[in-house]
Design a protein around this motif. Structure first.
Motif, PDB file in Angstrom:
ATOM      1  N   ASP A  75       1.479  -1.140 -13.827  1.00 27.96           N
ATOM      2  CA  ASP A  75       1.644  -0.195 -14.926  1.00 27.96           C
ATOM      3  C   ASP A  75       0.382  -0.245 -15.801  1.00 27.96           C
ATOM      4  O   ASP A  75      -0.562  -0.985 -15.487  1.00 27.96           O
ATOM      5  N   GLN A  82       6.629   6.474  -2.788  1.00 31.47           N
ATOM      6  CA  GLN A  82       7.746   5.799  -3.443  1.00 31.47           C
ATOM      7  C   GLN A  82       8.551   4.991  -2.434  1.00 31.47           C
ATOM      8  O   GLN A  82       8.942   3.855  -2.702  1.00 31.47           O
ATOM      9  N   GLN A 139       2.590   7.286 -11.694  1.00 31.61           N
ATOM     10  CA  GLN A 139       3.448   6.737 -12.738  1.00 31.61           C
ATOM     11  C   GLN A 139       2.690   6.471 -14.042  1.00 31.61           C
ATOM     12  O   GLN A 139       3.299   6.248 -15.086  1.00 31.61           O
TER      13      GLN A 139
END
Length: 150
Positions: free
Chosen positions: A76, A40, A132
């Motif tokens: 994503d 991160q 994620q």
């Protein structure tokens, strides 16, 4: 002959000890909390400016800009990152798209991070990205990795 085989075995052992990752394929670690924490930090510092704080990528990422380069894609589930095995994602990040995919004339704004990030930092950033993704996308990516390793 036996001496030559022994010498090769010793050399291989020394090379492996010097760089154990060289003998093992890259494997992302989205379930490792320490790796994810580092990832991160690395993503925020090195990747988010282009790929977005929420992995959303840049607008119109499938259309080349006036400079002939594609904008940064999302990481994503709407993007294609999870369509590539760990090893290729690592090579793209470390060496750049053109070299990783053996596309000599491919124009990309994606920098190569070799010499900027360590291999562990690259794996951490990619692991954070994978962490994620929803469970179904992670499972599909895991299957892709299994197929790629066969």
């Amino acid at each position: 002959m036996a001496a030559a085989v022994a010498a090769i075995a010793v050399y291989a052992a020394v090379v492996w000890k010097a760089d154990p990752a060289a003998e093992r394929p890259v494997q992302l670690r989205p379930g490792d909390a320490a790796v994810i924490a580092l990832g991160q930090q690395v993503y925020t510092a090195q990747c988010a400016a282009c790929h977005g704080a929420r992995l959303e990528g840049q607008p119109n990422w499938r259309e080349r800009g006036p400079d002939g380069r594609l904008p940064a894609p999302p990481h994503d589930p709407s993007g294609h990152t999870w369509h590539h095995p760990d090893e290729l994602l690592f090579r793209i990040t470390k060496h750049g798209v053109a070299k990783a995919a053996n596309l000599k004339d491919y124009a990309s704004a994606m920098p190569a991070y070799d010499g900027v990030l360590s291999d562990a930092e690259i794996v951490a950033a990619l692991s954070w990205i994978k962490a994620q993704w929803p469970a179904d996308i992670r499972a599909r990516h895991d299957e892709l990795n299994r197929a790629a390793s066969r």
